[in-house]
Design a protein around this motif. Sequence first.
Motif, mmCIF file in Angstrom:
data_model
loop_
_atom_site.group_PDB
_atom_site.id
_atom_site.type_symbol
_atom_site.label_atom_id
_atom_site.label_comp_id
_atom_site.label_asym_id
_atom_site.label_seq_id
_atom_site.Cartn_x
_atom_site.Cartn_y
_atom_site.Cartn_z
ATOM 1 N N ARG A 183 10.579 -2.725 0.903
ATOM 2 C CA ARG A 183 9.816 -1.606 1.436
ATOM 3 C C ARG A 183 8.541 -2.123 2.081
ATOM 4 O O ARG A 183 7.984 -3.150 1.667
ATOM 5 C CB ARG A 183 9.528 -0.559 0.363
ATOM 6 N N VAL A 213 4.669 -2.087 2.920
ATOM 7 C CA VAL A 213 3.453 -1.688 2.214
ATOM 8 C C VAL A 213 2.224 -2.290 2.908
ATOM 9 O O VAL A 213 2.290 -3.398 3.435
ATOM 10 C CB VAL A 213 3.477 -2.126 0.728
ATOM 11 N N PRO A 242 -1.741 -3.520 -4.154
ATOM 12 C CA PRO A 242 -1.749 -2.059 -4.164
ATOM 13 C C PRO A 242 -3.140 -1.480 -4.419
ATOM 14 O O PRO A 242 -3.991 -2.123 -5.031
ATOM 15 C CB PRO A 242 -0.810 -1.691 -5.309
ATOM 16 N N VAL A 248 -3.910 5.592 -1.991
ATOM 17 C CA VAL A 248 -3.825 5.962 -0.571
ATOM 18 C C VAL A 248 -5.237 6.115 -0.006
ATOM 19 O O VAL A 248 -5.530 5.644 1.094
ATOM 20 C CB VAL A 248 -2.994 7.261 -0.393
ATOM 21 N N ASP A 286 8.360 6.979 7.592
ATOM 22 C CA ASP A 286 7.977 6.126 6.473
ATOM 23 C C ASP A 286 6.854 6.833 5.713
ATOM 24 O O ASP A 286 5.739 6.977 6.220
ATOM 25 C CB ASP A 286 7.518 4.771 7.013
ATOM 26 N N LYS A 287 7.139 7.286 4.507
ATOM 27 C CA LYS A 287 6.180 8.083 3.726
ATOM 28 C C LYS A 287 4.867 7.345 3.505
ATOM 29 O O LYS A 287 3.786 7.927 3.657
ATOM 30 C CB LYS A 287 6.804 8.495 2.390
ATOM 31 N N HIS A 288 4.924 6.074 3.145
ATOM 32 C CA HIS A 288 3.715 5.272 2.898
ATOM 33 C C HIS A 288 2.829 5.256 4.149
ATOM 34 O O HIS A 288 1.624 5.514 4.082
ATOM 35 C CB HIS A 288 4.132 3.854 2.483
ATOM 36 N N ASP A 322 1.524 8.905 4.955
ATOM 37 C CA ASP A 322 0.476 9.316 4.011
ATOM 38 C C ASP A 322 -0.852 8.637 4.351
ATOM 39 O O ASP A 322 -1.912 9.280 4.329
ATOM 40 C CB ASP A 322 0.869 8.977 2.566
#
Length: 189
Positions: free
Chosen positions: A31, A33, A129, A132, A167-169, A172
């Motif tokens: 995924r 990131v 990480p 958001v 792509d949600k990431h 957002d």
Amino acid sequence: MAMWVFGYGSLIWKAGFNYDDRLVGFIKDYRRVFYQGSTDHRGTPEYPGRTVTLEPAQGEVCWGAAYKISKKEDKETALTYLEVREKQYDKKVYLDFFTDPTATTPAVSGVMVYIGSADKKLNENYLGPATVEEIAKQIVHAEGPSGPNREYLFRLEKALLQIGCKDKHVMDLANEARRILSEGELTTS
């Protein structure tokens, strides 16, 4: 034999090298990131920007574009260019690339992919990480020789939507960055 390169970030909208063919598709079990620091393109060593990298994610897919490079001189030029452009990414892997979500066999095997690993010993620019809000705030404020970090985020969002990928990431983060920017404009006017 042709060389294939998979782009999942800025390579989607700006290859920067000659290629014979471009296919839209995906790789499996990764995924996208915004965990990679950028101190040379979209930020500075004092205030790193954030760009995308890949992290292993069983069962997920990462959409992007694969470029086919056939001519010997084009391959050499592309590799030289990519080694500079992607120098903050510490891993180069070769993966299967698919164009059809129902396919069990890849459209192309052995597509080259640059990844910034989570290993801080090998990848000093790995930021990892964050929420958001934290990532979006860093992106909104970072700027480097290639321009504002937010431009990278918004262009990536647009490029992904153009190839049919939500792509949600990314979405957002783009929405949060727009919120931060609109609030900033309201407080400064």
